[in-house]
Scaffold this motif. Structure first.
Motif, PDB file in Angstrom:
ATOM      1  N   ALA A 101     -14.390   7.219  -4.399  1.00 42.10           N
ATOM      2  CA  ALA A 101     -13.355   8.180  -4.775  1.00 42.10           C
ATOM      3  C   ALA A 101     -12.311   8.335  -3.671  1.00 42.10           C
ATOM      4  O   ALA A 101     -11.106   8.379  -3.942  1.00 42.10           O
ATOM      5  CB  ALA A 101     -13.991   9.527  -5.098  1.00 42.10           C
ATOM      6  N   GLU A 102     -12.779   8.399  -2.435  1.00 40.20           N
ATOM      7  CA  GLU A 102     -11.858   8.560  -1.306  1.00 40.20           C
ATOM      8  C   GLU A 102     -10.952   7.352  -1.147  1.00 40.20           C
ATOM      9  O   GLU A 102      -9.749   7.490  -0.928  1.00 40.20           O
ATOM     10  CB  GLU A 102     -12.653   8.806  -0.024  1.00 40.20           C
ATOM     11  CG  GLU A 102     -11.811   9.206   1.159  1.00 40.20           C
ATOM     12  CD  GLU A 102     -12.654   9.582   2.371  1.00 40.20           C
ATOM     13  OE1 GLU A 102     -12.201   9.308   3.495  1.00 40.20           O
ATOM     14  OE2 GLU A 102     -13.745  10.152   2.187  1.00 40.20           O
ATOM     15  N   LEU A 103     -11.513   6.164  -1.264  1.00 40.98           N
ATOM     16  CA  LEU A 103     -10.702   4.950  -1.133  1.00 40.98           C
ATOM     17  C   LEU A 103      -9.713   4.810  -2.284  1.00 40.98           C
ATOM     18  O   LEU A 103      -8.578   4.370  -2.087  1.00 40.98           O
ATOM     19  CB  LEU A 103     -11.602   3.714  -1.037  1.00 40.98           C
ATOM     20  CG  LEU A 103     -12.386   3.580   0.272  1.00 40.98           C
ATOM     21  CD1 LEU A 103     -13.303   2.367   0.207  1.00 40.98           C
ATOM     22  CD2 LEU A 103     -11.448   3.495   1.472  1.00 40.98           C
ATOM     23  N   ALA A 104     -10.128   5.199  -3.483  1.00 42.45           N
ATOM     24  CA  ALA A 104      -9.225   5.125  -4.634  1.00 42.45           C
ATOM     25  C   ALA A 104      -8.073   6.118  -4.477  1.00 42.45           C
ATOM     26  O   ALA A 104      -6.930   5.812  -4.820  1.00 42.45           O
ATOM     27  CB  ALA A 104      -9.988   5.405  -5.920  1.00 42.45           C
ATOM     28  N   ALA A 105      -8.373   7.293  -3.951  1.00 44.47           N
ATOM     29  CA  ALA A 105      -7.340   8.316  -3.779  1.00 44.47           C
ATOM     30  C   ALA A 105      -6.340   7.924  -2.691  1.00 44.47           C
ATOM     31  O   ALA A 105      -5.136   8.157  -2.831  1.00 44.47           O
ATOM     32  CB  ALA A 105      -7.977   9.653  -3.432  1.00 44.47           C
ATOM     33  N   LEU A 106      -6.818   7.309  -1.622  1.00 38.25           N
ATOM     34  CA  LEU A 106      -5.934   6.922  -0.528  1.00 38.25           C
ATOM     35  C   LEU A 106      -5.128   5.670  -0.839  1.00 38.25           C
ATOM     36  O   LEU A 106      -3.941   5.609  -0.551  1.00 38.25           O
ATOM     37  CB  LEU A 106      -6.739   6.683   0.751  1.00 38.25           C
ATOM     38  CG  LEU A 106      -7.197   7.910   1.516  1.00 38.25           C
ATOM     39  CD1 LEU A 106      -8.063   7.491   2.690  1.00 38.25           C
ATOM     40  CD2 LEU A 106      -6.011   8.710   2.002  1.00 38.25           C
ATOM     41  N   GLY A 107      -5.814   4.682  -1.417  1.00 36.86           N
ATOM     42  CA  GLY A 107      -5.135   3.406  -1.677  1.00 36.86           C
ATOM     43  C   GLY A 107      -4.539   2.870  -0.391  1.00 36.86           C
ATOM     44  O   GLY A 107      -5.199   2.818   0.632  1.00 36.86           O
ATOM     45  N   GLU A 108      -3.278   2.471  -0.438  1.00 42.69           N
ATOM     46  CA  GLU A 108      -2.598   1.993   0.763  1.00 42.69           C
ATOM     47  C   GLU A 108      -1.508   2.971   1.170  1.00 42.69           C
ATOM     48  O   GLU A 108      -0.506   2.591   1.772  1.00 42.69           O
ATOM     49  CB  GLU A 108      -2.065   0.589   0.520  1.00 42.69           C
ATOM     50  CG  GLU A 108      -3.183  -0.411   0.297  1.00 42.69           C
ATOM     51  CD  GLU A 108      -2.763  -1.835   0.582  1.00 42.69           C
ATOM     52  OE1 GLU A 108      -1.712  -2.048   1.188  1.00 42.69           O
ATOM     53  OE2 GLU A 108      -3.519  -2.724   0.193  1.00 42.69           O
ATOM     54  N   GLU A 109      -1.722   4.221   0.840  1.00 46.31           N
ATOM     55  CA  GLU A 109      -0.789   5.296   1.163  1.00 46.31           C
ATOM     56  C   GLU A 109      -0.551   5.381   2.670  1.00 46.31           C
ATOM     57  O   GLU A 109      -1.480   5.348   3.463  1.00 46.31           O
ATOM     58  CB  GLU A 109      -1.377   6.613   0.658  1.00 46.31           C
ATOM     59  CG  GLU A 109      -0.523   7.824   0.878  1.00 46.31           C
ATOM     60  CD  GLU A 109      -1.217   9.068   0.338  1.00 46.31           C
ATOM     61  OE1 GLU A 109      -1.389  10.010   1.123  1.00 46.31           O
ATOM     62  OE2 GLU A 109      -1.578   9.065  -0.847  1.00 46.31           O
ATOM     63  N   GLY A 110       0.690   5.488   3.063  1.00 50.22           N
ATOM     64  CA  GLY A 110       1.043   5.634   4.468  1.00 50.22           C
ATOM     65  C   GLY A 110       1.064   4.343   5.248  1.00 50.22           C
ATOM     66  O   GLY A 110       1.195   4.367   6.467  1.00 50.22           O
ATOM     67  N   LEU A 111       0.919   3.225   4.581  1.00 49.75           N
ATOM     68  CA  LEU A 111       0.903   1.940   5.288  1.00 49.75           C
ATOM     69  C   LEU A 111       2.167   1.126   5.045  1.00 49.75           C
ATOM     70  O   LEU A 111       2.211  -0.057   5.365  1.00 49.75           O
ATOM     71  CB  LEU A 111      -0.326   1.123   4.881  1.00 49.75           C
ATOM     72  CG  LEU A 111      -1.681   1.732   5.237  1.00 49.75           C
ATOM     73  CD1 LEU A 111      -2.805   0.842   4.748  1.00 49.75           C
ATOM     74  CD2 LEU A 111      -1.806   1.975   6.728  1.00 49.75           C
TER      75      LEU A 111
END
Length: 126
Positions: free
Chosen positions: A63-73
Motif C-alpha cells: 500500500a505504501e509503495l503504491a501510494a508513493l509511486g515515483e512521487e517527488g523523483l
C-alpha cells in the motif's frame, strides 16, 4: 523475534499446564503426546504471531509503495532515482510490530502442530 517470543510463550504454556510449573526443568511426563508438549504449543503461537505480523507488514508495504509511486523523483538522474526507490522499498518493508501488537497478545492460529512418522519422510532420508 522468534527466540524472544518462544521464551515468553514457553513460559506461558508451562504455567498453563497443571503441575508442570513445579516440575524440575519443566520436564513433561512420558505419556504426554508430542503435539501436547508446552514447546509445541508455544511454537504454534509464536509462528502464528510472526505469520500475522509479516503478512500485515507485506500488505502495508504494498500500500505504501503504491501510494508513493515515483512521487517527488521528477528531474532526478537514473542512479539517484534508483537509490531513492531502493530506500523507499527498504523503509516500506520494515516490520510493523508496534502497529500489529495485538497479534503478539492474541495470535490468530491458522496452522496446528501435527504428528508425523517415518512414512512422511522422503524415501532418500528414511
Amino acid at each position: 523475534m522468534f527466540a524472544a517470543l518462544t521464551v515468553a510463550r514457553l513460559r506461558e504454556a508451562v504455567f498453563n499446564t497443571p503441575g508442570l510449573r513445579d516440575t524440575k526443568s519443566w520436564v513433561s511426563a512420558d505419556d504426554v503426546k508430542p503435539t501436547e508438549l508446552p514447546l509445541a504449543k508455544a511454537t504454534v503461537k509464536v509462528l502464528a504471531s510472526m505469520h500475522s505480523i509479516l503478512e500485515k507488514t507485506l500488505e502495508g508495504r504494498a500500500a505504501e509503495l503504491a501510494a508513493l509511486g515515483e512521487e517527488g523523483l521528477d528531474g532526478v538522474s537514473g542512479e539517484e532515482r534508483e537509490k531513492a526507490m531502493h530506500l523507499r522499498r527498504t523503509k516500506a518493508a520494515e516490520i510493523r510490530l508496534v502497529r500489529n501488537v495485538r497479534f503478539l497478545r492474541e495470535p490468530v492460529v491458522e496452522f496446528e502442530v501435527m504428528e508425523w512418522d517415518d512414512g512422511d519422510l522422503p524415501e532418500e532420508i528414511r
